[in-house]
Design a protein around this motif. Sequence first.
Motif, PDB file in Angstrom:
ATOM      1  N   TRP A  86       0.842  -1.202   0.000  1.00 57.68           N
ATOM      2  CA  TRP A  86       0.000   0.000   0.000  1.00 57.68           C
ATOM      3  C   TRP A  86       0.879   1.255   0.000  1.00 57.68           C
ATOM      4  CZ3 TRP A  86      -5.516  -0.357   0.487  1.00 57.68           C
ATOM      5  CH2 TRP A  86      -6.175   0.879   0.505  1.00 57.68           C
ATOM      6  N   GLU A  87       1.938   1.248   0.794  1.00 56.81           N
ATOM      7  CA  GLU A  87       2.782   2.434   0.942  1.00 56.81           C
ATOM      8  C   GLU A  87       3.555   2.757  -0.320  1.00 56.81           C
ATOM      9  OE1 GLU A  87       5.161   1.515   4.290  1.00 56.81           O
ATOM     10  OE2 GLU A  87       3.573   1.918   5.773  1.00 56.81           O
ATOM     11  N   ILE A  88       3.943   1.732  -1.095  1.00 57.06           N
ATOM     12  CA  ILE A  88       4.727   2.005  -2.306  1.00 57.06           C
ATOM     13  C   ILE A  88       3.840   2.232  -3.525  1.00 57.06           C
ATOM     14  CG2 ILE A  88       6.675   0.643  -1.430  1.00 57.06           C
ATOM     15  CD1 ILE A  88       5.853  -1.559  -3.411  1.00 57.06           C
ATOM     16  N   SER A  89       2.496   2.082  -3.356  1.00 55.63           N
ATOM     17  CA  SER A  89       1.583   2.225  -4.495  1.00 55.63           C
ATOM     18  C   SER A  89       0.744   3.493  -4.443  1.00 55.63           C
ATOM     19  CB  SER A  89       0.641   1.013  -4.576  1.00 55.63           C
ATOM     20  OG  SER A  89       1.370  -0.188  -4.685  1.00 55.63           O
TER      21      SER A  89
ATOM     22  N   ASP B 191       2.919   6.870 -10.373  1.00 49.76           N
ATOM     23  CA  ASP B 191       3.207   6.597 -11.783  1.00 49.76           C
ATOM     24  C   ASP B 191       4.597   5.968 -11.896  1.00 49.76           C
ATOM     25  OD1 ASP B 191       3.311   6.516 -14.511  1.00 49.76           O
ATOM     26  OD2 ASP B 191       3.608   8.678 -14.784  1.00 49.76           O
ATOM     27  N   VAL B 192       4.665   4.687 -11.609  1.00 44.20           N
ATOM     28  CA  VAL B 192       5.930   3.938 -11.674  1.00 44.20           C
ATOM     29  C   VAL B 192       5.678   2.619 -12.401  1.00 44.20           C
ATOM     30  CG1 VAL B 192       6.823   4.935  -9.521  1.00 44.20           C
ATOM     31  CG2 VAL B 192       5.496   2.813  -9.457  1.00 44.20           C
TER      32      VAL B 192
ATOM     33  N   GLU C  92      10.689  -6.388  -9.303  1.00 43.74           N
ATOM     34  CA  GLU C  92      11.737  -5.827  -8.440  1.00 43.74           C
ATOM     35  C   GLU C  92      11.181  -4.683  -7.591  1.00 43.74           C
ATOM     36  OE1 GLU C  92      11.974  -6.247 -11.657  1.00 43.74           O
ATOM     37  OE2 GLU C  92      13.448  -7.880 -11.862  1.00 43.74           O
ATOM     38  N   TYR C  93      10.326  -3.846  -8.192  1.00 40.93           N
ATOM     39  CA  TYR C  93       9.740  -2.729  -7.433  1.00 40.93           C
ATOM     40  C   TYR C  93       8.796  -3.243  -6.337  1.00 40.93           C
ATOM     41  CZ  TYR C  93       7.163   1.551  -6.355  1.00 40.93           C
ATOM     42  OH  TYR C  93       6.593   2.608  -5.693  1.00 40.93           O
TER      43      TYR C  93
ATOM     44  N   PRO D 223      13.875   1.060  -5.575  1.00 41.17           N
ATOM     45  CA  PRO D 223      13.182   2.166  -4.899  1.00 41.17           C
ATOM     46  C   PRO D 223      12.343   2.996  -5.886  1.00 41.17           C
ATOM     47  CG  PRO D 223      15.461   2.740  -5.267  1.00 41.17           C
ATOM     48  CD  PRO D 223      15.324   1.317  -5.712  1.00 41.17           C
ATOM     49  N   ARG D 224      11.378   3.740  -5.325  1.00 38.50           N
ATOM     50  CA  ARG D 224      10.563   4.634  -6.145  1.00 38.50           C
ATOM     51  C   ARG D 224      11.380   5.869  -6.481  1.00 38.50           C
ATOM     52  NH1 ARG D 224       6.960   5.888  -2.716  1.00 38.50           N
ATOM     53  NH2 ARG D 224       7.373   8.106  -2.431  1.00 38.50           N
ATOM     54  N   THR D 225      11.361   6.263  -7.737  1.00 39.23           N
ATOM     55  CA  THR D 225      12.188   7.383  -8.181  1.00 39.23           C
ATOM     56  C   THR D 225      11.391   8.652  -8.476  1.00 39.23           C
ATOM     57  OG1 THR D 225      12.008   6.596 -10.467  1.00 39.23           O
ATOM     58  CG2 THR D 225      13.916   5.822  -9.171  1.00 39.23           C
TER      59      THR D 225
END
Length: 569
Positions: free
Chosen positions: A70-73, A84-85, A90-91, A97-99
């Motif tokens: 949830w936190e990375i989305s 928007d990743v 791997e992500y 990591p999120r860029t």
Amino acid sequence: MGYDEAILKLGDFGRYQKIIYFLICLTSIPVAFHKLAGVFLLARPNFRCVLPFEDASGNGSQYELPQRLWEISYPPAEACEYYDVSYSEEYLNGSLPRTTNNTLSCDRYVYDQSTYLNSAVTEWNLVCGRGLLASASDSLFMFGVLLGSIIFGQLSDKYGRKPIFFASLVIQVVFGVLAGLAPDYFTYTLSRLVVGATTSGVFLVAYVIAMEMVGPAKRLYAGIFVMVFFSLGYMLTAAFVYFVHDWRWLQISLSLPGLIFMCYYWIIPESARWLLSKGRKECAIANMQKAARFNRVDITPEVLSELLDEGESSADKQVELDPAKEKEPLPSVWDLFCYPNLRRKTLLIFLDWLVTSSVYYGLSWNTNTLGGNVLLNYAISGAVEIPAYIFLLLTLNRWGRRSILCGSLVVAGISLSLTGVIPQHMHVLIVTCAMLGKLAITASYGTVYIFSAEQFPTVVRNVALGAASMVARIGGMLTPFLAPLAGIWRPLPMLICGVLSLTAGLLSLLLPETHNKPMLETIADGERFGKKTKGGQYLETGRELRETLEAQPLKGSPEKGHKANGHEV
């Protein structure tokens, strides 16, 4: 007095009236179904965007996600956008990591089904940018209630109580079922608007029928007990929701009970008072004779005719004594704003109606913002109305109207305001304060009808109450837009309701008490009532006003010999 005296001869509230009254009261139950079902038909559960990788994996129907995913989305406290990743393996496993913090708007949603299986909101995605459409649908339902009170009220005066009552029932069932079958949002909303109009046709016309067949001494109790049946329908809605989880079947199941009342056509009589007003005296006497036989009262048609003739002759005498009355133009609501004291009282009464209606429906439609068990909160919200009506039955003729109205609004204001300062984990205390506020606002709703009728003079009473009722419906139309404010801060809707109630309650202290006071008759009476004289005494209606009318012209009125709004002053 002719008709009222005839009713007393038949039995003030005889066995026949009790049976018909009870049957009519039952029609309030489906009215409550339709007025309050929007809480569940347009329920908005928790939701989130469907993420790109869920399309491929087929997990889009699952609302719950691991906290890390949830936190990375999704951005914090955001359900309408996602990052928007590239959602690569791997992500997702955390090795990449999120860029960027750029986001995309949702085009598909997944809903939490732990509380609601579905609703019109989940079917047509009335969330995020389309979120206000759900509030607009409920608002248009209340607009239908406003239209219905105007249209069906006039039709019942012209064509009779009974045919309009049954026409409203038929239309209500047809469009209620159509709302459950609606293929799109606009068809659903239009159908609900028509259903809203018919709730006025059913409830108001039934209310008038009930009141017109009860003796004067019992009308207070008769009027309040009709509302008790509305509260029963309020609570029964929760039972339907408990067993019927699909919103379409819920709408249909709430509409079909209206078919039961079609058999009333052969039971419920036409209003005798309406028949008399249309010159159909023989039909009125026949209906009253039927009631007399059922009540085991021995009264001949000749006696009834004489009693009714007395009422007609007394009205004719009044016209003979003052022929100008027959030529006077009909009173207008604008007459209430021509004089300062009457204008001030009118605006205060309109404020009471606006706030009472807004807060009542605001509490009824926002029980799901209280947290905990939604159905239980809803059922309790309906149940607390019954003690409020019992309280009114015990106190309205003993305490002052103003005391009850102001006290109820202030108690509601304080209770609802407290929900904003009580910590969220003290759920039971929050619900208790909200339900105390609901009890109090229900009591004020029952009081404002009587208090307003006693504040307005006879010559403008009907149009004034009609205008006040219209203001209340406007409040009901604005209320659905309170719910989205819970997304900003959960207690905000309750806090707004509390502040409005407290303000209206304190301002109502500026209104004069009407308990045990003679009814106001003329515009002059209305202007002088509650207005302090130089001696510090409040003027009341009666001979004193009429005798002093010439000696003390109304402030701001035209000079003697001129006319204001068609009336000599």
